[in-house]
Design an enzyme around this catalytic site. Structure first.
Site, mmCIF file in Angstrom:
data_model
loop_
_atom_site.group_PDB
_atom_site.id
_atom_site.type_symbol
_atom_site.label_atom_id
_atom_site.label_comp_id
_atom_site.label_asym_id
_atom_site.label_seq_id
_atom_site.Cartn_x
_atom_site.Cartn_y
_atom_site.Cartn_z
ATOM 1 C CG HIS A 286 -20.301 47.259 -5.212
ATOM 2 N ND1 HIS A 286 -21.655 47.143 -5.410
ATOM 3 C CD2 HIS A 286 -20.031 48.588 -5.265
ATOM 4 C CE1 HIS A 286 -22.181 48.343 -5.568
ATOM 5 N NE2 HIS A 286 -21.214 49.245 -5.484
ATOM 6 C CD GLU A 287 -16.649 50.836 -5.345
ATOM 7 O OE1 GLU A 287 -16.541 51.565 -6.352
ATOM 8 O OE2 GLU A 287 -17.518 51.022 -4.473
ATOM 9 C CG HIS A 290 -19.654 50.619 -10.078
ATOM 10 N ND1 HIS A 290 -20.994 50.751 -10.352
ATOM 11 C CD2 HIS A 290 -19.546 50.692 -8.721
ATOM 12 C CE1 HIS A 290 -21.674 50.909 -9.218
ATOM 13 N NE2 HIS A 290 -20.808 50.871 -8.220
ATOM 14 C CD GLU A 366 -23.773 51.991 -6.192
ATOM 15 O OE1 GLU A 366 -23.324 51.108 -5.424
ATOM 16 O OE2 GLU A 366 -23.048 52.755 -6.844
ATOM 17 C CG ASP A 370 -24.907 45.528 -4.431
ATOM 18 O OD1 ASP A 370 -23.731 45.875 -4.260
ATOM 19 O OD2 ASP A 370 -25.869 46.021 -3.811
#
Length: 426
Positions: A286-287, A290, A366, A370
């Site tokens: 997930h990070e 970004h 976000e 995901d």
């Protein structure tokens, strides 16, 4: 607050996710945080209003002039007086904010099992933070004021470029030189987890150079993970509270431990679960999403566009004597006071609208991150990791939609789980 007070039973859609005991713990935790937020916010409003009504800003400016005058710096040394003013203002803020910080840490966080600090560690940390802040704030402010004074008609461009450079430098050096002053960073030991992280980073061309574990458990049992660095020098930092195998909160302290370990030893009465390796990888997926999707760069661009706009409007407004007169400055127009009036007060409505727009954008980012983790095949593990992290951090999964829309930079848990559900089932 009404939602926290009246939602006393686990909703049916959460039946498979959260047990009633954890649900009640998180409800009470959020209720206490809501109460604290109300009273601390009310105090801030009353304090700010009293400072304005009683002429606190011109009083502090005049006091700063007396202090700098005694040191041999007359009124012509406006930057010196500005630095004294800034030091006194931040000291006042630190002192008046201390009781609230103490209550939050040693009453609310302690009551709900998150605080890991001793009183000694807390004060040592607070003093260290104040000193480091002054070491950065005072030189940067003095240079900014100097640039504004000598910059001529286009000073706002030079001031913006200066703040851009400072922000990039701080982002670059923070994790290597500033953060280690407060927390211990150790390289993630060789093993399966490190290999899996390196493999995942390589699969998406993330230029990973190092993976660190930070001992966040000596301060709080909340968990987190992030990455930092520019260009080909990226590092990943994992809080030990995120890792099931590394968290001190899952271990009994060894016999005879003393020194700093004794001072900040983990309070094992409320052990945290942490995440398994596969779930940690999903969180990192997930990070890294970004980064891959350009969210970090987009946020920097938005921030700098806003900064340039603010400096331009500052240049337009700084000559308005009535602005200074409204705040008690009838004979002088100090640059630092102008910055404070315009950025803190005049821009306040604009900042609220901007904050809401950034919150909406953050929630969109976000969901996209995901979805990126889902594409990496991490949907099932991210699904369980989100549940664990929500449980470990006592996040309350039910929220008022208006409050959530305005304040929550991350989507509510149920919305994120629903978006992951289809892929998880597949």
């Amino acid at each position: 607050r009404r939602v926290y007070r009246t939602t006393t039973h686990v909703p049916w859609e959460l039946g498979q996710i959260m047990d009633s005991e954890t649900f009640e713990k998180s409800r009470l935790y959020q209720l206490d945080k809501s109460t604290f937020s109300f009273w601390s916010g009310l105090y801030s409003e009353v304090e700010g209003t009293m400072i304005l009504l009683c002429g606190g800003i011109p009083f502090l400016w005049n006091l700063s002039g007396h202090i700098s005058g005694h040191a041999g710096f007359g009124p012509e040394y406006e930057i010196v007086q500005s630095l004294v003013f800034l030091l006194l203002a931040t000291l006042f803020s630190a002192v008046t904010g201390l009781p609230w910080s103490l209550y939050n840490t040693f009453v609310i966080e302690e009551k709900h099992g998150f605080n890991q600090q001793t009183l000694g560690f807390f004060f040592k940390d607070a003093v260290k933070k104040f000193i480091v802040t002054q070491c950065i704030l005072l030189p940067v402010t003095s240079l900014l004021l100097y640039i504004i004074k000598i910059g001529g008609d286009y000073f706002f461009i030079y001031a913006w470029l200066f703040t851009l450079v400072v922000s990039l430098v701080l982002v670059t050096i923070y994790a290597d030189y500033i953060a280690p002053l407060f927390d211990k960073f150790i390289p993630l030991p060789e093993g399966e987890l490190k290999q899996q992280i390196e493999t995942m980073a390589k699969s998406i061309d993330f230029p990973l150079t190092k993976v660190y574990v930070v001992e966040g458990s000596k301060r709080s049992s909340h968990s987190n993970a992030y990455f930092y660095g520019f260009f080909k020098n990226k590092r990943i930092v994992l809080f030990d509270t995120l890792l099931e195998d590394y968290s001190a909160l899952n271990k009994e302290p060894a016999e005879g431990e003393d020194g700093e370990n004794e001072e900040t030893k983990a309070k094992t009465k409320n052990k945290k679960q942490g995440c398994k390796n596969e779930e940690v990888l999903a969180v990192l997926g997930h990070e890294l999403g970004h980064w891959k999707l350009g969210h970090t760069v987009k946020n920097i661009i938005i921030s700098q566009m806003n900064s340039f706009l603010c400096f331009f409007l500052f240049a337009v407004l700084i000559g308005r004597k009535e602005l200074f007169a409204a705040f008690g400055f009838y004979d002088t127009q100090p640059t630092l006071i102008g910055l404070m009036i315009i950025f803190q007060f005049i821009f306040s409505p604009y900042n609220e609208v901007l904050s809401f727009c950034l919150t909406v954008l953050s929630r969109r980012f976000e969901f996209q991150a995901d979805a990126f983790a889902k594409e990496l095949g991490k949907a099932k593990d991210l699904y369980s990791a989100l549940i664990k992290l929500n449980k470990d951090n006592l996040g309350f999964p039910v929220s008022d939609w208006i409050f959530s829309m305005w304040h929550y930079s991350h989507p509510p848990l149920l919305e994120r789980l629903q978006a992951l559900k289809d892929a998880k089932q597949e």
